[in-house]
Enzyme design. Structure first.
Site, mmCIF file in Angstrom:
data_model
loop_
_atom_site.group_PDB
_atom_site.id
_atom_site.type_symbol
_atom_site.label_atom_id
_atom_site.label_comp_id
_atom_site.label_asym_id
_atom_site.label_seq_id
_atom_site.Cartn_x
_atom_site.Cartn_y
_atom_site.Cartn_z
ATOM 1 C CD GLU A 74 2.244 2.365 -3.350
ATOM 2 O OE1 GLU A 74 3.213 1.811 -3.066
ATOM 3 O OE2 GLU A 74 2.164 3.691 -3.668
ATOM 4 C CD GLU A 124 4.554 -1.172 -0.930
ATOM 5 O OE1 GLU A 124 4.006 -2.055 -0.203
ATOM 6 O OE2 GLU A 124 4.400 0.012 -0.645
ATOM 7 C CD GLU A 172 11.313 -12.784 4.862
ATOM 8 O OE1 GLU A 172 11.103 -14.004 4.992
ATOM 9 O OE2 GLU A 172 11.891 -11.852 5.504
ATOM 10 N N GLY A 181 0.653 -1.337 0.140
ATOM 11 C CA GLY A 181 -0.049 0.057 -0.055
ATOM 12 C C GLY A 181 0.671 1.112 0.037
#
Ligand SMILES: [Zn+2]
Length: 174
Positions: free
Chosen positions: A94, A98, A140, A78
């Site tokens: 996002e 990410e 991760e 987010g």
């Protein structure tokens, strides 16, 4: 979310003169007002879009934060919305940035207001498509079954609240 969303200039964005605080005519709150041109600089909460990507096996994707605040903890993908995109588009973007993951069929989970630092977090549940890997601002990625959420290691109150809401509303047998 790399910086506080309400850092602002001490100078007018229009004429460059100094800002002061005053209650504008017809208003009831103190605002930042330019001493030169009188422009009122309103400060408003900023919207954040987030996504809980869910895989066919029923597990949810979280990413481990590589940045402050709350570095090293788990959160759903987010971030701040950009001008010109919808909340759904921001959530998809996002998640791609990410977690290198595509999502589809977004469904609104809930909306959370965080008075400090002044954000409104719009959270969707979505279907994950393909594989995920660590992307920008993450070290991760992890897929967590509903009974294996790392509750003690989550980033924010909203992370906690959204995962609870997801389990309550979307996980069969809860
Ligand atoms: Zn001004």
């Amino acid at each position: 979310m790399s910086s506080h969303p309400h850092q602002f200039s001490r100078y007018c964005m229009h004429c460059g003169d100094r800002l002061t605080t005053a209650v504008p005519e017809g208003d009831s709150r103190r605002r930042l007002v330019c001493v030169g041109c009188g422009f009122v600089h309103y400060l408003n909460p900023r919207p954040v879009a987030g996504v809980l990507p869910v895989r066919a096996d029923g597990s949810v994707l979280l990413v481990r934060r590589a940045i402050e605040p709350r570095i090293g903890t788990w959160v759903f993908p987010g971030g701040f919305m950009d001008l010109g995109e919808t909340a759904e588009e921001a959530g998809v973007r996002e998640t791609r940035e990410e977690a290198c993951l595509e999502v589809r069929n977004l469904e609104l989970l809930d909306v959370y207001t965080r008075l400090e630092p002044g954000v409104v977090v719009i959270v969707y549940v979505a279907e994950a498509v393909g594989q995920a890997e660590a992307g920008d601002e993450t070290t991760e990625v992890g897929w967590f079954a509903p009974d294996a959420i790392p509750w003690d290691d989550l980033s924010f109150d909203t992370t906690h609240a959204a995962l609870h809401a997801w389990i309550e509303r979307f996980v069969p047998g809860q």
